[in-house]
Design an enzyme around this catalytic site. Structure first.
Site, PDB file in Angstrom:
ATOM      1  CG  ASP A  18      -2.025  -1.043   1.104  1.00  0.00           C
ATOM      2  OD1 ASP A  18      -1.876  -1.978   0.294  1.00  0.00           O
ATOM      3  OD2 ASP A  18      -3.024  -0.936   1.826  1.00  0.00           O
ATOM      4  NE  ARG A 100      -2.283   3.605  13.385  1.00  0.00           N
ATOM      5  CZ  ARG A 100      -1.558   2.604  12.937  1.00  0.00           C
ATOM      6  NH1 ARG A 100      -0.256   2.566  13.191  1.00  0.00           N
ATOM      7  NH2 ARG A 100      -2.102   1.636  12.228  1.00  0.00           N
ATOM      8  CG  ASP A 129      -5.270   3.488  12.150  1.00  0.00           C
ATOM      9  OD1 ASP A 129      -5.414   3.730  13.362  1.00  0.00           O
ATOM     10  OD2 ASP A 129      -4.826   2.412  11.717  1.00  0.00           O
ATOM     11  CB  SER A 183      -5.259  -5.691   6.811  1.00  0.00           C
ATOM     12  OG  SER A 183      -6.264  -5.321   7.726  1.00  0.00           O
TER      13      SER A 183
END
Length: 411
Positions: A18, A100, A129, A183
């Site tokens: 990605d 994050r 996210d 994922s």
């Protein structure tokens, strides 16, 4: 609407399919200089290949940042969160959420350092996210430009991504060809798996989903006994050995993995409004949570502990939703941290087939008074007759209600 006039962008870059596609897409779509930032948060994989792929895709060596943030991650983000015994919706230990803000913080620091006017991430437009990254960016650099490719491009499937990669000579790992089964996001605190074969909440997860723990059924038949030492609410040692924050969590992860501890199959409520199903593994964090609650049980005042527990769901929600850099999180953190001044001592536990069993706790600042609680002769430490007035005063409002015809708490 697409951001305009970008000259240099800092991309949160993992080296996977990605973000490698995003790197090339940024170069071709925006005609801008790209700086890559890869954070080592203890995800358990080599980060050298990410650097090599960035070089292969034309990134200048001085524009490639690979930073070891493991100690910072645990000391300044994981440990403060665990002082609150934080769980989202009663179960989730927030392994993705807490990573994050650190990534966003370092990304903005790099942007300032290299003079970039934009930042970019690989989060999709359906998840949490994107919110966490971008609220973090805006909190630290309010005028920053943000590029979120998944909200702009037409590469809306894994097949389209692979086609783009092949057209642009982007190396693709063999296991990425075709549809990935699910994922994965990982760091030192946890591993999370979502999507594809996990999207149907009735279907049991395949054993291959679990990557950080052995099955509790396959765990040893003999318990592993350990002790965890605390100071000011943070774990500082295992079995009497002083350890740095990241080293300590790594050791707890090893112990948890070997005993099948920390698996969670959860349907949660995303901030963006939908429900999602994820399979999480937090072996060391699960042990740490139980140990911290155990040492608090003998060191925290009752009302302080109850107040702290009452604000924890709000604190968890603030972190889950991406508001680490917010006034409310800082206010809650100040309250939580103030409660930890006397939270020190040692907790003894047995780890056994997915279970964390507390077997003892001690502290030089313990509030546990044996002479008051004993069933044997207490030498006058506690006058049991005092309880009569205590009970009658607490029952007074109920007695008055009953006298007025509202027996049993009737309104």
């Amino acid at each position: 609407m697409r951001v305009k006039d970008v000259k240099k962008v800092v991309l949160a870059y993992s080296g996977g399919l990605d973000t490698s596609v995003i790197l090339k897409w940024l170069q071709t779509t925006y005609q801008c200089e790209v700086v890559t930032f890869t954070a080592d948060l203890g995800q358990g994989e080599e980060l050298g290949p990410a650097r090599d792929k960035a070089l292969l895709l034309g990134i200048k060596p001085e524009n490639i940042f690979v930073d070891d943030l493991r100690e910072t991650f645990v000391k300044d983000f994981v440990f403060p969160m665990f002082r609150a015994n934080t769980v989202y919706e009663g179960q989730y230990l927030l392994g993705t959420s807490i990573a994050r803000p650190l990534i966003a913080q370092r990304q903005i620091e790099i942007a300032e350092q290299v003079g970039a006017d934009a930042v970019s991430h690989g989060a999709t437009g359906k998840g949490n996210d994107q919110v966490r990254f971008e609220i973090g960016y805006y909190s630290l650099k309010p005028d920053v430009k943000i590029i979120a490719p998944w909200r702009e491009w037409d590469l809306t499937s894994r097949t389209r991504l692979i086609e783009f990669a092949e057209q642009n000579q982007i190396p693709i790992a063999k296991d990425k060809r075709g549809e990935a089964p699910f994922s994965v996001d990982a760091n030192m605190l946890h591993s999370s798996s979502e999507g594809k074969i996990l999207e149907e909440p009735w279907d049991a997860p395949d054993e291959m989903v679990w990557q950080r723990t052995i099955s509790p059924m396959d765990a040893p038949d003999v318990a592993t006994e350990i002790t965890v030492d605390f100071k000011n609410g943070d774990a500082v040692g295992i079995n009497g050995e002083a350890l740095s924050p990241a080293t300590l969590l790594t050791k707890l992860n090893e112990l948890g993995k070997a005993n099948g501890i920390g698996r969670l199959d959860l349907v949660e409520n995303r901030f963006v409004g939908m429900k999602s199903r994820g399979c999480y593994e937090t072996p060391g964090g699960t042990i740490l949570l139980q140990a911290h609650r155990a040492i608090e049980s003998i060191t925290l005042d009752r009302e302080a502990a109850h107040l702290k527990d009452s604000v924890m769901p709000r604190y968890a929600e603030v972190i889950y939703n991406g508001f680490w850099f917010s006034p409310e999180r800082r206010m809650l953190q100040a309250l939580i941290d103030a409660s930890q001044a006397s939270v020190e001592g040692t907790v003894r536990m047995k780890l056994y087939k997915g279970n964390v069993i507390v077997t003892g706790r001690k502290s030089p600042k313990s509030l546990y008074s044996m002479k008051h609680v004993t069933f044997d002769e207490d030498q006058g430490a506690y006058d049991q007759f005092d309880a009569q007035g205590f009970i009658k005063l607490n029952a007074l409002r109920l007695r008055l209600g009953a006298m007025a015809g509202r027996k049993g708490g009737m309104l």
